[in-house]
Structures are given as structure tokens and as C-alpha cells.
Design an enzyme around this catalytic site. Sequence first.
Site, PDB file in Angstrom:
ATOM      1  CD  GLU A   1      -3.171  -2.211   7.732  1.00 40.99           C
ATOM      2  OE1 GLU A   1      -2.171  -2.587   6.948  1.00 40.99           O
ATOM      3  OE2 GLU A   1      -3.925  -1.289   7.392  1.00 40.99           O
TER       4      GLU A   1
ATOM      5  CD  GLU B   1      -2.740   5.469   6.918  1.00 46.91           C
ATOM      6  OE1 GLU B   1      -2.884   5.362   6.011  1.00 46.91           O
ATOM      7  OE2 GLU B   1      -2.019   4.879   7.427  1.00 46.91           O
TER       8      GLU B   1
ATOM      9  CB  SER C   1       5.594  -1.692  12.087  1.00 51.55           C
ATOM     10  OG  SER C   1       4.991  -0.302  12.401  1.00 51.55           O
TER      11      SER C   1
ATOM     12  N   GLY D   1       2.645   2.595  10.973  1.00 53.64           N
ATOM     13  CA  GLY D   1       3.608   3.515  10.790  1.00 53.64           C
ATOM     14  C   GLY D   1       4.389   3.782  12.119  1.00 53.64           C
TER      15      GLY D   1
ATOM     16  CG  ASN E   1      -1.772   1.199   1.355  1.00 50.65           C
ATOM     17  OD1 ASN E   1      -1.603   2.072   0.493  1.00 50.65           O
ATOM     18  ND2 ASN E   1      -2.419   1.267   2.452  1.00 50.65           N
ATOM     19  CD1 TRP E   2       3.319   0.946  -2.745  1.00 48.63           C
ATOM     20  CD2 TRP E   2       3.517   1.980  -4.824  1.00 48.63           C
ATOM     21  NE1 TRP E   2       4.058  -0.032  -3.621  1.00 48.63           N
ATOM     22  CE2 TRP E   2       4.082   0.703  -4.571  1.00 48.63           C
ATOM     23  CE3 TRP E   2       3.506   2.737  -5.661  1.00 48.63           C
ATOM     24  CZ2 TRP E   2       4.465   0.133  -5.989  1.00 48.63           C
ATOM     25  CZ3 TRP E   2       3.737   2.320  -7.014  1.00 48.63           C
ATOM     26  CH2 TRP E   2       4.538   1.190  -7.190  1.00 48.63           C
ATOM     27  CE  LYS E   3      -0.144   3.229   4.856  1.00 46.39           C
ATOM     28  NZ  LYS E   3       0.075   3.430   6.281  1.00 46.39           N
TER      29      LYS E   3
ATOM     30  CG  HIS F   1      -5.604   1.908   5.288  1.00 44.96           C
ATOM     31  ND1 HIS F   1      -5.232   2.905   6.490  1.00 44.96           N
ATOM     32  CD2 HIS F   1      -4.861   1.301   5.189  1.00 44.96           C
ATOM     33  CE1 HIS F   1      -4.141   2.588   6.809  1.00 44.96           C
ATOM     34  NE2 HIS F   1      -3.519   1.558   5.939  1.00 44.96           N
TER      35      HIS F   1
ATOM     36  N   GLY G   1       2.972  -1.000   4.435  1.00 45.10           N
ATOM     37  CA  GLY G   1       3.002   0.348   3.960  1.00 45.10           C
ATOM     38  C   GLY G   1       4.315   0.866   3.780  1.00 45.10           C
ATOM     39  N   GLY G   2       4.967   1.410   4.567  1.00 43.79           N
ATOM     40  CA  GLY G   2       6.409   1.995   4.409  1.00 43.79           C
ATOM     41  C   GLY G   2       7.403   1.063   3.736  1.00 43.79           C
TER      42      GLY G   2
HETATM   43  P1  13P Z   1       3.240   0.369   7.797  1.00 43.65           P
HETATM   44  O1  13P Z   1       3.683  -0.949   7.225  1.00 43.65           O
HETATM   45  O2  13P Z   1       4.040   1.685   7.193  1.00 43.65           O
HETATM   46  O3  13P Z   1       3.163   0.325   9.131  1.00 43.65           O
HETATM   47  O4  13P Z   1       1.653   0.643   7.440  1.00 43.65           O
HETATM   48  C1  13P Z   1       0.824  -0.260   7.281  1.00 43.65           C
HETATM   49  C2  13P Z   1      -0.543   0.058   6.569  1.00 43.65           C
HETATM   50  O5  13P Z   1      -1.279   0.813   7.012  1.00 43.65           O
HETATM   51  C3  13P Z   1      -0.918  -0.871   5.128  1.00 43.65           C
HETATM   52  O6  13P Z   1      -1.804  -0.563   4.642  1.00 43.65           O
END
Ligand code: 13P
Length: 264
Positions: free
Chosen positions: A178, A97, A224, A184, A9-11, A95, A245-246
Site C-alpha cells: 500500500e 495509518e 485508491s 485515500g 478495510n472499513w477503517k 497499516h 478502503g473507501g
Molecule cells: P483507500 O482504498 O481508501 O485508498 O484505502 C486503502 C487502504 O488503506 C486499505 O487498507
Amino acid sequence: MRKPLIVGNWKMNNSTAESVDLAEKLKKVIKDMAGVEVVVAPPFTALGSVRKAIKGSNIKLGAQNLFWEDKGAYTGEVSPLMIRDLDCEYVIIGHSERREYFKESDEIVNKKIKAALRNKLKAIVCVGESLKEREEDKTMQVIESQLKKGLEGISTLNLIQGEIRNPKSEILLTIAYEPVWAIGTGRNATPAQANEVHTYIRKLLSQIFNEDIASNIKILYGGSVKLSNSAELMSEKEIDGALVGGASLEAESFTEIIRSACMV
Ligand code: 13P
């Protein structure tokens, strides 16, 4: 047997050029990796270019969100039809977020899941508790409520792509656990903590649908995930892959996470 699934997920990151560059790097390094399904979910602006970059590879495309109507006067929104039109196979829904910053309720999540399934998009539905909820011992309660409300009115038939009796039929639903406190933050759930919640999610899925369907739905862990913890997380029985994510923003770290899933 559920094939491991790793989703990046590149957000809200990467220009189109950066997205294409990342996709091309990934295409090269993972071309010989078998036994794992890989999806990237770039921002909407880069979907078209990434689609071209991954053509002919085993990487699949996902969107990070969708609107619940197919078309109309909804300024700024992107419809399931438009996502399908770009050859997206997957879409991330609910998600944390989006729940937090855009006030997406379980009812909205439910409408979006229905829109995805109606358009034969595979929905990756995110659920997870906040730190406060975990500390108050409300994790399972929160998960149960998000899952039941999110999946309300959805039948087994809605979930299946193709003939219900065909063993090759695909299920259009994936769940991603999640925990909000792990996203994050660098602080992941321990494999045992994640596996406990995943086991509970599968039990709920068998109540909502049936045992057969529940045993075929993939449950991903997100929060994470990185090279140093992915193999351990992935070795848990109920963890079928990761929503990253990251660490999915760099070809090297994402590739190593994919590799760890192949080896399970
Ligand atoms: P991180 O891997 O950056 O913690 O993000 C997880 C995430 O929200 C994937 O959708």
C-alpha cells in the site's frame, strides 16, 4: 494457483447498524461468486454483529489491528484471543495509518505478526513507501527494510496452518503493498508500478523463507482501488487481490471490485 483475495478495510467508519446493513447487502450479492475469497474488516465495535450477519455466507471476517499479548493489564487493547473468539480469520497488521498516527515501528509490527501466527490468525501485513521516498527512488529500500524487520525471527513452520507437507495446508501470511501516497488520495499506483514492487516483494519472500512458500503467499495491492482501475490492476501477474478502503464502504462498488477479481 493463488486464489484472488479481496479485503474490505472499513477503517473507523460505520455504526453497528450501518455495518450490519452493509454486510447483509454484500452477503446477498456475492453469494454466487466463485473463485475469489472475500474478507471484511469492520471496526472492533461491529465485529460481533457483522459476524452474525455473515453467518452461513462465503464472507470471512478480519480485524483491523491486535495487541501482541494474549491477555493482561493493557487498557484499551484487543488481544488475539479475543479476535479469535469472534471467529475472525484474518487481522491487518502494520497499516500505514497505524505506523503514522500511532508510531507503530517495525519492531511492534513484528511482535504483532508473531502474536497473530501464534494464535493461528492470518496476518495481512502492510508495507509501502511515502511520496517523498518514492520521489527519492527509495521505494525498494523501504519495502525491503519493512518486510525484513517485520518478518524477523519468523520461520516457515510458523507460517503454515496444518501439516507442512499437506498441499491443502494454508499459509497464515499475506502481504499488502500500500503506497502511502495512494491511500485515500484517488491516485493509485499504475498496474506496472504495483507489479514491479510485488515482484520485488516475492523475491524477498523467497530469500526470507523459500521459493515454494513465497510462490504461495498472496500479495495484495491497496491504495485508491476502485471499479475503474481494479480489473486492470488485478490482471497483473503478481497482483493477487486488493485491500480496499473507501470503495469497500458501499456494497455496489465493493461488489464490482470483487467481480473484477473473479474474471481474471
Ligand atoms: P483507500 O482504498 O481508501 O485508498 O484505502 C486503502 C487502504 O488503506 C486499505 O487498507
